[in-house]
Motif scaffolding. Structure first.
Motif, mmCIF file in Angstrom:
data_model
loop_
_atom_site.group_PDB
_atom_site.id
_atom_site.type_symbol
_atom_site.label_atom_id
_atom_site.label_comp_id
_atom_site.label_asym_id
_atom_site.label_seq_id
_atom_site.Cartn_x
_atom_site.Cartn_y
_atom_site.Cartn_z
ATOM 1 N N ILE A 95 0.965 -0.952 -0.020
ATOM 2 C CA ILE A 95 -0.257 0.530 0.090
ATOM 3 C C ILE A 95 0.681 1.216 0.000
ATOM 4 N N TYR A 97 0.533 4.282 0.120
ATOM 5 C CA TYR A 97 1.021 5.436 1.501
ATOM 6 C C TYR A 97 1.556 5.155 2.190
ATOM 7 N N LYS A 98 1.662 3.661 2.996
ATOM 8 C CA LYS A 98 1.721 2.941 4.239
ATOM 9 C C LYS A 98 3.754 3.240 4.047
ATOM 10 N N THR A 99 4.708 3.297 5.120
ATOM 11 C CA THR A 99 5.570 2.890 5.021
ATOM 12 C C THR A 99 5.429 1.430 5.335
ATOM 13 N N GLU A 102 4.350 -0.642 8.443
ATOM 14 C CA GLU A 102 2.645 -0.301 8.111
ATOM 15 C C GLU A 102 2.603 -0.992 7.267
ATOM 16 N N LEU A 106 0.206 -4.559 8.468
ATOM 17 C CA LEU A 106 -1.516 -4.288 8.466
ATOM 18 C C LEU A 106 -2.689 -5.930 9.138
ATOM 19 N N PRO A 107 -1.566 -7.274 8.175
ATOM 20 C CA PRO A 107 -2.142 -8.200 8.550
ATOM 21 C C PRO A 107 -2.637 -8.115 10.174
ATOM 22 N N TYR A 109 -3.345 -5.958 12.284
ATOM 23 C CA TYR A 109 -5.121 -5.225 12.054
ATOM 24 C C TYR A 109 -5.740 -5.833 12.418
ATOM 25 N N TYR A 110 -5.724 -6.610 11.434
ATOM 26 C CA TYR A 110 -7.015 -7.697 10.802
ATOM 27 C C TYR A 110 -6.821 -8.867 11.845
ATOM 28 N N LEU A 113 -4.361 -7.275 16.895
ATOM 29 C CA LEU A 113 -4.355 -7.047 17.658
ATOM 30 C C LEU A 113 -3.850 -5.344 17.982
ATOM 31 N N GLY A 114 -3.322 -5.009 19.348
ATOM 32 C CA GLY A 114 -3.119 -3.819 19.375
ATOM 33 C C GLY A 114 -1.890 -3.243 18.681
ATOM 34 N N ARG A 115 -1.869 -1.865 18.504
ATOM 35 C CA ARG A 115 -1.048 -0.894 17.681
ATOM 36 C C ARG A 115 0.304 -1.642 18.269
ATOM 37 N N ARG A 118 1.574 -4.719 16.905
ATOM 38 C CA ARG A 118 1.786 -4.918 15.895
ATOM 39 C C ARG A 118 2.898 -4.523 15.523
ATOM 40 N N ARG A 154 5.706 -9.302 5.343
ATOM 41 C CA ARG A 154 3.972 -9.058 5.279
ATOM 42 C C ARG A 154 3.411 -10.856 5.619
ATOM 43 N N ASP B 9 -7.954 1.451 17.143
ATOM 44 C CA ASP B 9 -7.310 1.487 16.245
ATOM 45 C C ASP B 9 -7.780 1.640 14.534
ATOM 46 N N GLU B 16 -5.378 7.522 9.376
ATOM 47 C CA GLU B 16 -3.966 7.595 8.931
ATOM 48 C C GLU B 16 -4.001 7.494 7.087
ATOM 49 N N LYS B 20 -3.190 10.826 5.090
ATOM 50 C CA LYS B 20 -1.630 10.200 3.663
ATOM 51 C C LYS B 20 -2.446 10.634 2.539
ATOM 52 N N GLU B 312 -5.851 -1.449 -3.310
ATOM 53 C CA GLU B 312 -5.537 -1.476 -2.152
ATOM 54 C C GLU B 312 -6.788 -2.331 -1.840
ATOM 55 N N LEU B 319 -5.258 -9.902 3.165
ATOM 56 C CA LEU B 319 -4.709 -10.151 3.818
ATOM 57 C C LEU B 319 -5.709 -10.456 4.904
ATOM 58 N N GLY B 320 -6.506 -10.335 4.747
ATOM 59 C CA GLY B 320 -7.701 -11.306 5.923
ATOM 60 C C GLY B 320 -8.535 -9.846 6.209
ATOM 61 N N ALA B 321 -8.976 -8.779 5.554
ATOM 62 C CA ALA B 321 -9.553 -7.789 6.213
ATOM 63 C C ALA B 321 -11.550 -8.566 6.175
ATOM 64 N N GLU B 325 -15.777 -5.528 7.680
ATOM 65 C CA GLU B 325 -14.612 -4.391 8.292
ATOM 66 C C GLU B 325 -14.056 -3.124 6.797
#
Ligand SMILES: Nc1ncnc2c1ncn2[C@@H]1O[C@H](COP(=O)(O)OP(=O)(O)OP(=O)(O)O)[C@@H](O)[C@H]1O
Ligand SMILES: [Mg+2]
Lengths: 229, 412
Positions: A95, A97-99, A102, A106-107, A109-110, A113-115, A118, A154, B9, B16, B20, B312, B319-321, B325
């Motif tokens: 993605i 715009y994500k570093t 980040e 991402l996976p 997050y889904y 897990l907490g920030r 992660r 990732r 989150d 974010e 961005k 995206e 990735l599992g979304a 969500e």
């Protein structure tokens, strides 16, 4: 880990159907490192997408980790993908715009897990692919090989059962390709099951087993000279 | 799913995405921002205009009419036209008893006299008044009191002077309650200092009605009267009935429209209120249409960006979304954009109103007074924005998940 029996898949083309997979039988055991080869249009990606629960088959049976995949709705498929599968794509699919860190996080997050957790885990896996110093860079500041290593991190970060990679070295030069394959080899040594699609013999030779597809059927399935751990 | 909305989150992810993609975010918000801005500043301005009218006219009961007598313009019962008419206290009683729905009938006498204090000598309007004038025309006393019943009963020589009079007769800062001024060469004790509203017949000096009668030798005659109607009664009906009775009492031709003069505050108020509600309606209409257009613009742009983000979204799903969500994220993006734009609009609108008020305060004749928007209206607007934002977000959210993940990933 993966068992498919008499798997069929066709795509509707107007009123007709294009029969792409014509009865595939395949078994991939836990910890195997398998490559799938075959000419363009032979159905490699189609097969891998079905294995990855990104697409559904028409006929036959598919067991993932012993579970029969049948009539999955999108929600269940998403959960299974998140839990069991890691994807590596030819075009990286980061993605923009994500570093790096980040993207890797991402996976998780889904997964819920907490920030902080992660971030730590993502860093850990970036380190594993040798990119810890690049954690805060955006994808467009990375080389192709680096991008693919981020993508591998990732795929690994959720600690899946299987990594599915569709031509992971397709967009890379041969030296970079070797690095990426070495990383995949290392992961495999740690016990990860990996299925890779490739066009290149020397890449395939770096795996332990080569499955050849032609017109939707498996024509050969052989071990390579690689030493299995 | 609700858990998601309160999950830090989720919001971090959304902030974010929005942060961005700043340009996209800004463009998306423009419409709603503008709509809310218009709504707030126009509504505030309309309110300011209303306040201004209220301030100008607020001292008078809104359901009141003034009646005075002039000269007849038609002959009647042997009388020639051109006969001067004078109202008197009997007329007041006639109207008090004979007209349905009257609340107060306030007789008043007015004249002009020379007023002296020490060496200063100025000519002012003098009114003879009853205490209950205060019921129909608010008296804004700065110091002291208004004329009371004893003043009237005992024909006291007391007076209430206006700030205007004060300025002309006294030095600034001088305390005047209890001082004596001379009106018509008779000494009057000042009992009140009155800050009058700017409009309406000017009351320079009020003295007791009975005192006025005596010193100006008025007998039963009065200059004019103020009539107010009880609530539930139409001031126009009261005016017509009162005039009919007065015409009978003074032998005026029923067709004569000139003999009695009147000024109906109720009518004026109705016109002003009508004008103001018209303006308010217009601003609400313009503001809300702009707002709706803005929300649709957000929906539309989100739809485009969802299309742009197809890949995206495909990646996220690989990735599992879960579909829900993804949906939730887009709806929350929509709500956040709408709300944020709305809040910015409110802030900027409020700032404009603040500027207007700051300028008004420094101007001697402000056009708007205390231009403002009430908190309930602001809250209602925000609530509506949240609702509209989530509704409009449903469309792109649906578009985002209707496509299979594999097709989304294939998109270039
Ligand atoms: N969504 C689709 N709709 C219709 N036809 C499709 C679709 N996806 C793939 N095909 C067709 O199915 C066949 C197999 O495609 P697939 O992508 O599996 O080939 P591949 O072996 O991965 O080829 P390549 O090496 O070029 O990637 C091709 O003929 C392709 O045109
Ligand atoms: Mg392919």
């Amino acid at each position: 880990m993966i068992t498919i029996k008499k798997l069929h898949k066709s795509y509707p083309i107007g009123k007709d159907f294009l029969h792409v997979l014509k009865g595939i039988d395949l078994e991939v055991k836990e910890g195997e490192f398998v490559s799938i080869m075959g000419s363009s249009g032979s159905g490699k990606s189609t097969l891998l997408n079905i294995l990855g629960l990104l697409d559904v088959h028409d006929e036959g049976e598919y067991y993932l980790n012993g579970q029969l995949i049948h009539d999955l709705d999108e929600r269940k498929a998403a959960i299974l993908r998140n839990k069991f599968l890691g994807f590596v794509f030819q075009s990286f699919n980061l993605i923009s715009y994500k570093t790096a860190v980040e993207n890797v996080a991402l996976p998780l997050y889904y997964k819920g897990l907490g920030r902080k957790e992660r971030h730590e885990k993502a860093l850990e896996y970036l380190e594993k692919v040798g990119l810890k110093e690049w954690a805060n860079h955006l994808p467009n500041e990375l080389s192709g090989g680096q991008k693919q290593r981020v993508a591998i991190a990732r795929a690994l970060v959720t600690e899946p059962k299987v990594i599915l990679a569709d031509e992971p070295t397709g967009a890379l030069d041969s030296a970079t390709s070797d690095t990426v394959m070495e990383i995949l080899g290392d992961i495999n040594k740690e016990g990860m099951t990996i299925v890779v699609i490739t066009h290149e013999e020397d890449i395939a030779e770096m795996t332990h087993r080569i499955v050849r597809l032609k017109d939707g059927i498996i024509t050969s399935d052989e071990k390579t000279n690689q030493k299995v751990n | 799913m609700l858990k998601n909305i309160f999950d830090k989150d989720t919001w971090q992810e959304i902030s974010e995405v929005l942060r961005k993609n700043k340009f996209r975010t800004a463009v998306t918000m423009l419409g709603v921002f503008w709509g809310v801005f218009l709504l707030v500043s126009l509504l505030g301005a309309a309110r300011g205009l209303k306040n201004k009218f209220d301030q100008e006219l607020g001292d008078f009961a809104t359901n009141s009419v003034f009646i005075w007598a002039q000269t007849t313009s038609k002959p009647f019962k042997g009388f020639q036209k051109g006969r001067p008419i004078t109202l008197n206290l009997k007329d007041v009683e006639i109207i008090r008893n004979g007209v349905e729905g009257v609340e107060y009938v306030v007789p008043r006498n007015q004249t002009t006299s020379t007023v002296k204090y020490k060496t200063r000598k100025v000519s002012f309007g003098i009114s003879g008044d009853y205490p209950f004038l205060a019921e129909v025309q608010k008296q804004n006393l700065v110091f002291g009191r208004f004329i009371d019943h004893l003043d009237v009963e005992e024909k006291r020589k007391v007076c209430v002077i206006s700030v205007d009079v004060y300025r002309q007769l006294f030095n600034e800062g001088e305390y005047v309650i209890g001082r004596y001024i001379s009106i018509n060469d008779i000494n009057f004790k000042i009992v009140g200092l009155n800050k009058n509203g700017r409009n309406g017949p000017s009351d320079d000096i009020n003295i007791p009605f009975t005192t006025f009668q005596e010193i100006y030798n008025k007998g039963e005659d009065i200059s004019w009267m103020m009539i107010t109607a009880n609530s539930g009664y139409n001031i126009n009906d009261v005016e017509n009935q009162a005039k009919t009775l007065l015409k009978i009492a003074h032998n005026i031709n029923p067709e004569d429209t000139r003999a009695l003069g009147s000024f109906n505050f109720g009518e004026l108020f109705k016109k002003l209120t009508g004008f103001l509600s018209g303006m308010q309606f217009l601003t609400i209409f313009v503001g809300i249409s702009t707002l709706i257009a803005g929300v649709f613009a957000i929906g539309n742009i989100l739809l485009i960006t969802v299309k742009e983000r197809t890949k995206e979204i495909g990646v996220r799903r690989a990735l599992g979304a879960k579909p829900l969500e993804i949906k939730m994220q887009i709806i929350l993006e929509s709500v956040t954009l709408t709300l944020f734009a709305g809040v910015l609009g409110i802030i900027f609108g409020g700032f404009i109103l603040y500027l207007i008020n700051a300028f008004s305060e420094n101007s001697p004749e402000p056009i708007l007074v205390n231009a403002s928007v009430s908190i309930p209206i602001v809250l209602a607007a925000l609530g509506t924005l949240i609702l509209m934002g989530s509704l409009i977000g449903l469309i792109p959210a649906h578009r985002a998940i209707i496509i299979k993940p594999i097709d989304a990933l294939r998109e270039e």
